[in-house]
Design a protein around this motif. Structure first.
Motif, PDB file in Angstrom:
ATOM      1  N   THR A  22       0.826  -1.199   0.000  1.00  0.00           N
ATOM      2  CA  THR A  22       0.000   0.000   0.000  1.00  0.00           C
ATOM      3  C   THR A  22       0.863   1.252   0.000  1.00  0.00           C
ATOM      4  N   ARG A  24       3.840   1.513  -1.243  1.00  0.00           N
ATOM      5  CA  ARG A  24       4.442   1.655  -2.580  1.00  0.00           C
ATOM      6  C   ARG A  24       3.433   2.275  -3.551  1.00  0.00           C
ATOM      7  N   GLU A  25       2.169   1.857  -3.420  1.00  0.00           N
ATOM      8  CA  GLU A  25       1.142   2.377  -4.325  1.00  0.00           C
ATOM      9  C   GLU A  25       0.799   3.832  -4.036  1.00  0.00           C
TER      10      GLU A  25
END
Length: 123
Positions: A22, A24-25
């Motif tokens: 999450t 990274r996103e």
């Protein structure tokens, strides 16, 4: 329903991987929210485990106290029953047969008390 709540609050390796994915996103700007959410889940899991252990200790303590009380009452009753078991055969029969009757009676009392004490220790 409780099982679903437990599964939601269980923390494992997959939860950490999900939080990292999450991050990274969404990027670094949501780090504080991700960390706060994960910390709250950890706190809930720790609180639940502490509550479970506390409840278990309370049940053990209550059980041990109840067993001691029953053992004490059984001891008092045994002495109360033992007095006539000792007096009646001694006065009525006298001699060797009276002594044998007293020994048999007290052996039964000791056996009942020993069995109760042994059974109480197993639990």
């Amino acid at each position: 329903m409780d099982r679903e709540v437990e599964r939601e609050e269980e923390l494992g390796h997959s939860d950490i991987e999900a939080a990292l994915a999450t991050r990274r996103e969404l990027g670094a700007r949501y780090d504080a929210e991700l960390v706060d959410g994960f910390a709250e889940r950890i706190e809930r899991a720790v609180e639940r485990r502490v509550a479970d252990r506390t409840a278990l200790e309370q049940r053990r303590t209550a059980s041990a106290g109840n067993g001691r009380t029953r053992q004490f009452v059984l001891g008092i009753v045994s002495v109360g029953v033992g007095v006539p078991i000792t007096i009646v055969p001694t006065v009525a029969a006298g001699g060797v047969s009276g002594v044998v009757a007293v020994i048999v009676g007290w052996t039964g009392i000791v056996g009942v008390n020993a069995a109760h004490a042994w059974q109480s220790r197993e639990h």
